[in-house]
Write a protein that holds these residues in place. Structure first.
Motif, PDB file in Angstrom:
ATOM      1  N   SER A  70      -4.237  -1.033 -13.567  1.00 50.78           N
ATOM      2  CA  SER A  70      -4.418  -1.662 -12.257  1.00 50.78           C
ATOM      3  C   SER A  70      -3.038  -2.007 -11.725  1.00 50.78           C
ATOM      4  CB  SER A  70      -5.255  -2.936 -12.374  1.00 50.78           C
ATOM      5  OG  SER A  70      -6.568  -2.619 -12.723  1.00 50.78           O
ATOM      6  N   ILE A  71      -2.781  -1.605 -10.482  1.00 47.74           N
ATOM      7  CA  ILE A  71      -1.475  -1.821  -9.876  1.00 47.74           C
ATOM      8  C   ILE A  71      -1.677  -2.530  -8.543  1.00 47.74           C
ATOM      9  CG2 ILE A  71       0.593  -0.690  -8.961  1.00 47.74           C
ATOM     10  CD1 ILE A  71      -0.278   1.691 -10.906  1.00 47.74           C
ATOM     11  N   ASP A  72      -0.885  -3.554  -8.304  1.00 49.40           N
ATOM     12  CA  ASP A  72      -0.949  -4.275  -7.035  1.00 49.40           C
ATOM     13  C   ASP A  72       0.479  -4.576  -6.600  1.00 49.40           C
ATOM     14  OD1 ASP A  72      -1.787  -5.592  -4.793  1.00 49.40           O
ATOM     15  OD2 ASP A  72      -2.691  -7.284  -5.844  1.00 49.40           O
ATOM     16  N   CYS A  73       0.920  -3.856  -5.597  1.00 52.09           N
ATOM     17  CA  CYS A  73       2.299  -3.994  -5.127  1.00 52.09           C
ATOM     18  C   CYS A  73       2.273  -3.948  -3.598  1.00 52.09           C
ATOM     19  CB  CYS A  73       3.141  -2.852  -5.700  1.00 52.09           C
ATOM     20  SG  CYS A  73       4.898  -3.178  -5.752  1.00 52.09           S
ATOM     21  N   ASN A  74       2.926  -4.900  -2.940  1.00 47.85           N
ATOM     22  CA  ASN A  74       2.883  -4.946  -1.486  1.00 47.85           C
ATOM     23  C   ASN A  74       4.118  -4.333  -0.816  1.00 47.85           C
ATOM     24  OD1 ASN A  74       4.735  -6.976  -1.973  1.00 47.85           O
ATOM     25  ND2 ASN A  74       3.533  -8.601  -1.032  1.00 47.85           N
ATOM     26  N   GLN A  75       4.811  -3.479  -1.541  1.00 45.17           N
ATOM     27  CA  GLN A  75       5.921  -2.706  -0.988  1.00 45.17           C
ATOM     28  C   GLN A  75       6.178  -1.499  -1.888  1.00 45.17           C
ATOM     29  OE1 GLN A  75       9.436  -5.105  -0.896  1.00 45.17           O
ATOM     30  NE2 GLN A  75       8.814  -6.215  -2.693  1.00 45.17           N
ATOM     31  N   THR A  76       7.087  -0.635  -1.472  1.00 49.31           N
ATOM     32  CA  THR A  76       7.390   0.519  -2.313  1.00 49.31           C
ATOM     33  C   THR A  76       7.865   0.020  -3.666  1.00 49.31           C
ATOM     34  OG1 THR A  76       9.643   0.637  -1.441  1.00 49.31           O
ATOM     35  CG2 THR A  76       7.964   1.990  -0.350  1.00 49.31           C
ATOM     36  N   GLU A 133       7.676   6.644  -1.059  1.00 49.57           N
ATOM     37  CA  GLU A 133       7.735   5.804   0.129  1.00 49.57           C
ATOM     38  C   GLU A 133       6.417   5.099   0.453  1.00 49.57           C
ATOM     39  OE1 GLU A 133       9.264   8.035   3.414  1.00 49.57           O
ATOM     40  OE2 GLU A 133      10.996   8.731   2.280  1.00 49.57           O
ATOM     41  N   LYS A 134       5.354   5.444  -0.243  1.00 45.51           N
ATOM     42  CA  LYS A 134       4.058   4.826   0.046  1.00 45.51           C
ATOM     43  C   LYS A 134       3.907   3.528  -0.739  1.00 45.51           C
ATOM     44  CE  LYS A 134       1.696   9.072   1.196  1.00 45.51           C
ATOM     45  NZ  LYS A 134       0.545   9.911   0.949  1.00 45.51           N
ATOM     46  N   ILE A 135       3.210   2.583  -0.136  1.00 41.41           N
ATOM     47  CA  ILE A 135       2.962   1.289  -0.772  1.00 41.41           C
ATOM     48  C   ILE A 135       1.601   1.349  -1.458  1.00 41.41           C
ATOM     49  CG2 ILE A 135       2.659  -1.181  -0.369  1.00 41.41           C
ATOM     50  CD1 ILE A 135       4.547  -0.842   2.051  1.00 41.41           C
TER      51      ILE A 135
END
Length: 174
Positions: A70-76, A133-135
């Motif tokens: 599970s990954i949760d990142c609000n930027q690249t 480049e995608k978040i």
């Protein structure tokens, strides 16, 4: 003033017009004023990775293991990998005679089209991989670890694979 009352009517209308005109003039002068508000907001950097169902991978009988991430990142982001020993290390051997079975790692995050492969021997020193480049926001990925050959020497083998995610400030020009 007129005796028939028509003059009184005209005076009342003139006074009413004057009062309305003064009020209207005041309303117009207020309408020309402006109001400025300072608005702001802050969203803290967030980049997390977890394994929902964590269990150790046992390569005694099976050469390939996989899990969901599970990954949760609000930027690249950047993905960092490091193998503690460079592979599965046979614990009973001394450092000068150590036996290490290297393994392959495949990490995929489909929502951002990120595919990465590495060998445990090559990531004894932390390696960072640009995830593009995608978040990813809240998404999932898959991690597969495979041994090219079965373990042959008797004893207990161990390694610790470190998988970390970081905000990628270089993609933002920082």
């Amino acid at each position: 003033m007129s005796v028939n009352g028509k003059g009184l009517y005209a005076v009342k209308n003139t006074v009413a017009f004057f009062v309305l005109h003064c009020c209207f003039g005041l309303a117009v002068s207020h309408a020309n004023e402006s109001l400025t508000l300072a608005l702001s907001g802050v969203i803290e950097d967030k980049c997390e990775i977890t394994i929902p169902s964590s269990s150790p991978f046992d390569f005694s009988q099976q050469l390939i293991h996989s899990t969901t991430l599970s990954i949760d990142c609000n930027q690249t982001m950047l993905v960092a990998l490091r193998s503690e020993y460079g592979g599965l290390k046979l614990n009973q051997t001394q450092d000068e005679n150590r036996i290490i079975a290297a393994y392959d790692i495949d990490l995929k995050i489909e929502s951002i089209q990120f595919n990465m492969s590495a060998n445990s021997f090559d990531i004894q020193q932390e390696q960072r991989f640009n995830a593009g480049e995608k978040i990813p926001f809240a998404t999932s990925g898959s991690l597969e670890i495979s041994l090219p050959e079965a373990l042959v020497y008797a004893g207990k083998y161990t390694d610790i694979l470190h998988v970390e995610v970081y905000p990628n400030f270089t993609m933002q020009g920082i």
